[in-house]
Design a protein around this motif. Structure first.
Motif: not given
Length: 368
Positions: A361-367
């Motif tokens: 999901g989007v939150n887990e992609r954030w880097q």
């Protein structure tokens, strides 16, 4: 048959005269012959929200140069009947967070995409907070975030490209173009694939999987890593490994180290002894276009690409690719690192392809 010396990038050009060439973009969404620039300005039309500047000029004057993609929506960028080959894909958007946008490509009516990658990572630009240029042969990012891809993408029956907005904000502008030629595709031509993964490596097993689960016959052609170094000191000592055609515990191809795989030596420093600060660089096939560091303390951000254009890696049955995350402890001892690594793997293979891992999901992609 064309002599082998002519089968190179420039040598092919004299043999392409008269090829049926088309381009899909917002001005000509179907790519049909004579189908471009037909829109009549009407800012009230939801299909033409950007047509206001052309009101005084009228039909045919840059009425629909962009599309918009609302939050939660998926836009169909291209739907092409084959046979043929996509030769160039260019795109830019007004979105600030490109990890919320997911690019997918489908060949010949397949249900699962052969390409599933966040938009920036597909163009070797994975960090939303650190936009930069890329100057390479198959991928170019020009100021400001104008993204071009020249990977050749053949298809036999149909090619479909979509862009999904998984974010909470509407994207007001998406400008794009897909240039392709319609022609027969040789029976042994493989299909283009790209897959994204991300992991936080662990000291107990400091290794990131770049690609796994690939079954079939194919050719590995590219690696992009968005690497967040979370510890101080050197971070690129780990080896890149290719497990080919039934390899078990040990790989057939084991590169010397991360900096070696991406063309560096003795790190990526301007001067290892006097100025140990990573130096960005771009070349046609290897590069580190992003080296965001204000010193020797973490976190630091690095973007690295390696395009296997002249040194592709063939496989007959299966493929797995990994990279270790290693630094140094005092006393010249390897230090296992907990680093944040996102990867995009690019390869060609015969279909069907194996199942991709579920895209986080989007939150887990954030880097960042």
């Amino acid at each position: 048959m064309t002599p082998l010396p002519m089968l190179n990038l420039l040598g092919q050009l004299p043999f392409q005269t008269g090829a049926v060439t088309r381009m899909i973009n917002a001005e000509n969404p179907t790519g049909e012959k004579g189908g471009g620039a037909k829109w009549v300005p009407n800012p009230e039309d939801p299909m033409l929200p950007h047509s206001g500047p052309a009101m005084h000029l009228g039909k045919g004057w840059k009425v629909r140069p962009f599309i918009s993609v609302k939050a939660g929506e998926t836009a169909l960028l291209a739907d092409i009947e084959g046979p043929g080959c996509i030769n160039q894909f260019w795109i830019t958007t007004s979105a600030d967070e490109w990890r919320t946008l997911v690019l997918r490509m489908y060949w010949d009516g397949e249900a699962a995409p052969s390409v599933e990658v966040p938009l920036g990572d597909f163009f070797a630009m994975g960090f939303d907070t650190q936009p930069h240029t890329v100057t390479s042969l198959p991928v170019v990012v020009a100021p400001h975030r104008g993204c071009s891809c020249y990977w050749q993408m053949p298809f036999r029956k149909r090619a479909k490209i979509t862009l999904s907005n998984d974010g909470k904000n509407d994207v007001r502008i998406v400008a794009y173009k897909v240039l392709y030629k319609l022609h027969e595709v040789p029976a042994d031509a493989a299909y283009f694939h790209a897959q994204w993964r991300r992991s936080l490596t662990q000291r107990e097993h400091p290794e990131h999987t770049i690609l796994d689960g690939v079954k079939g016959r194919g050719l590995y052609v590219g690696t992009y890593l968005a690497w967040t170094a979370l510890s101080r000191g050197w971070w690129g000592e780990g080896e890149v490994k290719f497990y080919l055609d039934g390899d078990g515990e040990f790989p057939t191809i084991c590169d010397n180290g991360t900096e070696d795989y991406f063309g560096g030596a003795w790190g990526f420093f301007r001067d290892p002894k006097k100025e140990p600060v990573e130096e960005p660089y771009n070349t046609p096939f290897i590069g580190m276009p992003l080296a965001h560091t204000s010193g020797n303390d973490g976190p630091r951000y690095f973007g690295l690409y390696r395009w296997h254009v002249l040194d592709s890696i063939g496989f007959e049955r299966d493929l797995r690719v990994t990279v270790q995350t290693l630094g140094w402890w005092p006393g010249h001892i390897y230090q296992p690192l907990t680093d944040d690594v996102a990867s995009t793997a690019i390869w060609y293979q015969s279909e069907p392809h194996g199942a991709f891992p579920v895209l986080p999901g989007v939150n887990e992609r954030w880097q960042r």
